[in-house]
Write a protein that holds these residues in place. Sequence first.
Motif, PDB file in Angstrom:
ATOM      1  N   PRO A   1      15.986   9.657 -13.403  1.00  0.00           N
ATOM      2  CA  PRO A   1      15.628  10.435 -12.216  1.00  0.00           C
ATOM      3  C   PRO A   1      14.797   9.606 -11.233  1.00  0.00           C
ATOM      4  O   PRO A   1      14.018   8.746 -11.639  1.00  0.00           O
ATOM      5  CB  PRO A   1      14.775  11.561 -12.805  1.00  0.00           C
ATOM      6  CG  PRO A   1      14.099  10.911 -13.994  1.00  0.00           C
ATOM      7  CD  PRO A   1      15.079   9.904 -14.544  1.00  0.00           C
ATOM      8  N   VAL A   2      14.981   9.868  -9.947  1.00  0.00           N
ATOM      9  CA  VAL A   2      14.161   9.268  -8.894  1.00  0.00           C
ATOM     10  C   VAL A   2      13.403  10.397  -8.208  1.00  0.00           C
ATOM     11  O   VAL A   2      14.010  11.337  -7.692  1.00  0.00           O
ATOM     12  CB  VAL A   2      15.016   8.505  -7.874  1.00  0.00           C
ATOM     13  CG1 VAL A   2      14.137   7.958  -6.747  1.00  0.00           C
ATOM     14  CG2 VAL A   2      15.785   7.375  -8.545  1.00  0.00           C
ATOM     15  N   VAL A   3      12.088  10.340  -8.229  1.00  0.00           N
ATOM     16  CA  VAL A   3      11.248  11.335  -7.565  1.00  0.00           C
ATOM     17  C   VAL A   3      10.968  10.840  -6.151  1.00  0.00           C
ATOM     18  O   VAL A   3      10.484   9.713  -5.970  1.00  0.00           O
ATOM     19  CB  VAL A   3       9.922  11.550  -8.319  1.00  0.00           C
ATOM     20  CG1 VAL A   3       9.059  12.577  -7.610  1.00  0.00           C
ATOM     21  CG2 VAL A   3      10.189  11.976  -9.756  1.00  0.00           C
ATOM     22  N   ALA A   4      11.271  11.646  -5.133  1.00  0.00           N
ATOM     23  CA  ALA A   4      11.072  11.200  -3.749  1.00  0.00           C
ATOM     24  C   ALA A   4      10.854  12.397  -2.834  1.00  0.00           C
ATOM     25  O   ALA A   4      11.466  13.452  -3.010  1.00  0.00           O
ATOM     26  CB  ALA A   4      12.282  10.392  -3.270  1.00  0.00           C
TER      27      ALA A   4
ATOM     28  N   ASN B   1       4.851  13.046   6.680  1.00  0.00           N
ATOM     29  CA  ASN B   1       4.201  12.260   7.733  1.00  0.00           C
ATOM     30  C   ASN B   1       4.950  10.955   8.002  1.00  0.00           C
ATOM     31  O   ASN B   1       4.342   9.887   8.160  1.00  0.00           O
ATOM     32  CB  ASN B   1       2.746  11.949   7.355  1.00  0.00           C
ATOM     33  CG  ASN B   1       1.897  13.193   7.231  1.00  0.00           C
ATOM     34  OD1 ASN B   1       2.068  14.143   7.983  1.00  0.00           O
ATOM     35  ND2 ASN B   1       0.979  13.203   6.281  1.00  0.00           N
ATOM     36  N   ASP B   2       6.299  11.030   8.064  1.00  0.00           N
ATOM     37  CA  ASP B   2       7.146   9.864   8.331  1.00  0.00           C
ATOM     38  C   ASP B   2       6.994   8.779   7.271  1.00  0.00           C
ATOM     39  O   ASP B   2       7.263   7.606   7.523  1.00  0.00           O
ATOM     40  CB  ASP B   2       6.856   9.270   9.716  1.00  0.00           C
ATOM     41  CG  ASP B   2       7.274  10.203  10.840  1.00  0.00           C
ATOM     42  OD1 ASP B   2       8.290  10.883  10.664  1.00  0.00           O
ATOM     43  OD2 ASP B   2       6.583  10.254  11.870  1.00  0.00           O
ATOM     44  N   MET B   3       6.548   9.152   6.084  1.00  0.00           N
ATOM     45  CA  MET B   3       6.426   8.213   4.973  1.00  0.00           C
ATOM     46  C   MET B   3       7.159   8.804   3.767  1.00  0.00           C
ATOM     47  O   MET B   3       6.950   9.968   3.413  1.00  0.00           O
ATOM     48  CB  MET B   3       4.966   7.950   4.625  1.00  0.00           C
ATOM     49  CG  MET B   3       4.751   6.841   3.600  1.00  0.00           C
ATOM     50  SD  MET B   3       4.936   5.196   4.279  1.00  0.00           S
ATOM     51  CE  MET B   3       3.355   5.048   5.146  1.00  0.00           C
ATOM     52  N   ILE B   4       8.026   8.005   3.162  1.00  0.00           N
ATOM     53  CA  ILE B   4       8.748   8.433   1.966  1.00  0.00           C
ATOM     54  C   ILE B   4       8.001   7.915   0.744  1.00  0.00           C
ATOM     55  O   ILE B   4       7.728   6.718   0.628  1.00  0.00           O
ATOM     56  CB  ILE B   4      10.189   7.908   1.961  1.00  0.00           C
ATOM     57  CG1 ILE B   4      10.944   8.373   3.203  1.00  0.00           C
ATOM     58  CG2 ILE B   4      10.918   8.361   0.692  1.00  0.00           C
ATOM     59  CD1 ILE B   4      12.307   7.743   3.367  1.00  0.00           C
ATOM     60  N   TYR B   5       7.640   8.817  -0.157  1.00  0.00           N
ATOM     61  CA  TYR B   5       6.957   8.481  -1.404  1.00  0.00           C
ATOM     62  C   TYR B   5       7.984   8.596  -2.528  1.00  0.00           C
ATOM     63  O   TYR B   5       8.645   9.623  -2.671  1.00  0.00           O
ATOM     64  CB  TYR B   5       5.787   9.439  -1.658  1.00  0.00           C
ATOM     65  CG  TYR B   5       4.746   9.443  -0.561  1.00  0.00           C
ATOM     66  CD1 TYR B   5       4.959  10.157   0.614  1.00  0.00           C
ATOM     67  CD2 TYR B   5       3.561   8.738  -0.689  1.00  0.00           C
ATOM     68  CE1 TYR B   5       4.008  10.168   1.627  1.00  0.00           C
ATOM     69  CE2 TYR B   5       2.607   8.739   0.319  1.00  0.00           C
ATOM     70  CZ  TYR B   5       2.842   9.455   1.476  1.00  0.00           C
ATOM     71  OH  TYR B   5       1.913   9.462   2.487  1.00  0.00           O
ATOM     72  N   ALA B   6       8.128   7.537  -3.314  1.00  0.00           N
ATOM     73  CA  ALA B   6       9.171   7.537  -4.351  1.00  0.00           C
ATOM     74  C   ALA B   6       8.685   6.804  -5.593  1.00  0.00           C
ATOM     75  O   ALA B   6       7.857   5.887  -5.518  1.00  0.00           O
ATOM     76  CB  ALA B   6      10.453   6.887  -3.819  1.00  0.00           C
TER      77      ALA B   6
END
Length: 492
Positions: free
Chosen positions: A95-98, A102-107
């Motif tokens: 799995p990939v958590v994403a 605020n225009d930022m992708i956290y993954a």
Amino acid sequence: MAQRAVWLISHEPGTPRCGTVKFSRRYPTVEKRASVHNGANYVPVPEDGPFLKALLSELRLLGDDKDFVESRDSCSRINKTSIYGLPVGSEELWPVVAFLKNDMIYACVPLVEQTLNPRPPLISISGISQGLELLFGIQDFLYSGQKSDTELNTKLSQLPELLLQACPFGTLLDANLQNSLDNVGFASVTQPQKQPAWRAGTYKGKPQVSISITEKVKSMQYGKQDIADTWQVVGAVTCKCDLEGFMPNVTVSLHLPTNGSPLQDILVHPCVTSLDSAILTSSSVDGMDDSAFSGPYKFPFIPPLESFNLCYYTSQVPVPPILGFYQIKEEDIQLKITVNLKLHESIKNTFEFCEAHIPFYNRGPITHLEYKVSFGQLEVFREKGLLVWIIGQKFPKSMDISLSGTVTFGAKSHEKQPFDPICIGGTAYLKLHFRILDYTLTGCYADQHSVQVFASGKPKISTHRKLISSDYYIWNSKAPAPVTYGSLLLLP
């Protein structure tokens, strides 16, 4: 409970790649464990470039990615979580958590300590909840007090050192990165108590509890006898509990005034430990009667470290806050319009803002406008085909306001004018936008003196509430238009 890799990606629409990797960290020891646990189904974590492209495509954030993709957009792939599978060559990384904020992708990619075929249920993968805790902690660290790009870049440069302490070898010790920055001690990996999955770390600092109630009121008003108007309130209670200890306990009670509308269809966060059966069985499907449960609604819970939605609810309030009437009459390139709005006498007459938007998207630019407004001011966006009636922060003492006028349009430009098939004829509409602070339509409130906290230290408790509009439409009733007054000529 470990992470194979973590990324911070700046979403940059309009650029060739649509995104830039601002930070990435891989944990080779965890990757070795993944190859052992996953066996033949093991898929290695790709380099930043291929990972970035695959993730942006899965999130539909690539600028040219507008076509239907069977593997991503079919009904069998409806995704209700932040967990994704990314194509890596002929295989899939899962799995990939994403998530995007605020225009930022956290993954991140959590470690799955079992075989991946068949896929295990998400609730059995403890690394997912830990990964979310880590990403939320990074988000809180980056944007707490951050006011400029310089400050953001400074915090990004601090992440490598902070993660060495907060998440060594991919195992999260403390989701509050500010603790690492202040050189505060961390909790041991082996806790004497078993923490819940949604609380994968501990907090160190000043104790405080914040409770915010946000109600969104939806309304469809038609101004016709044969079509009934509809309205509904949807509420959310958001909490942020900064409390020390492994398992602090908090109880929040929601109260209603004597004439308040009962809360229904209540959904709660998994951290809630118990509920009164009357809360769970109150449903809007059932007819309203005198026996409807009207509180207090008590929610005991063990809070996560990050901000979370404690519960959602609906309510059938007696009347919408603003009653409206809108009608138009078409005459060639002209429209005669009239609008009447009335604030209900029971509603708090103090707005943060209140506006009425009247779109004419299927016509040419507005070239001439004759109008009369009894209150507020009218702004014209002629190229956009939009009238904005700025009502302001209060209705007059009469609670009634009106707008009438004649709008003339120029030649339509198909290249520049947007198209909206419901902005013509009987489907023309007016949409209200407003927000009222320190107020809820149901009367629901959280008394800070009734909040019970069982944790070390005496926390500061703050409560807030607000009412905002959401899908608040007043449709054209097709009634005759009134006489208009005044004149405003818009020159090219």
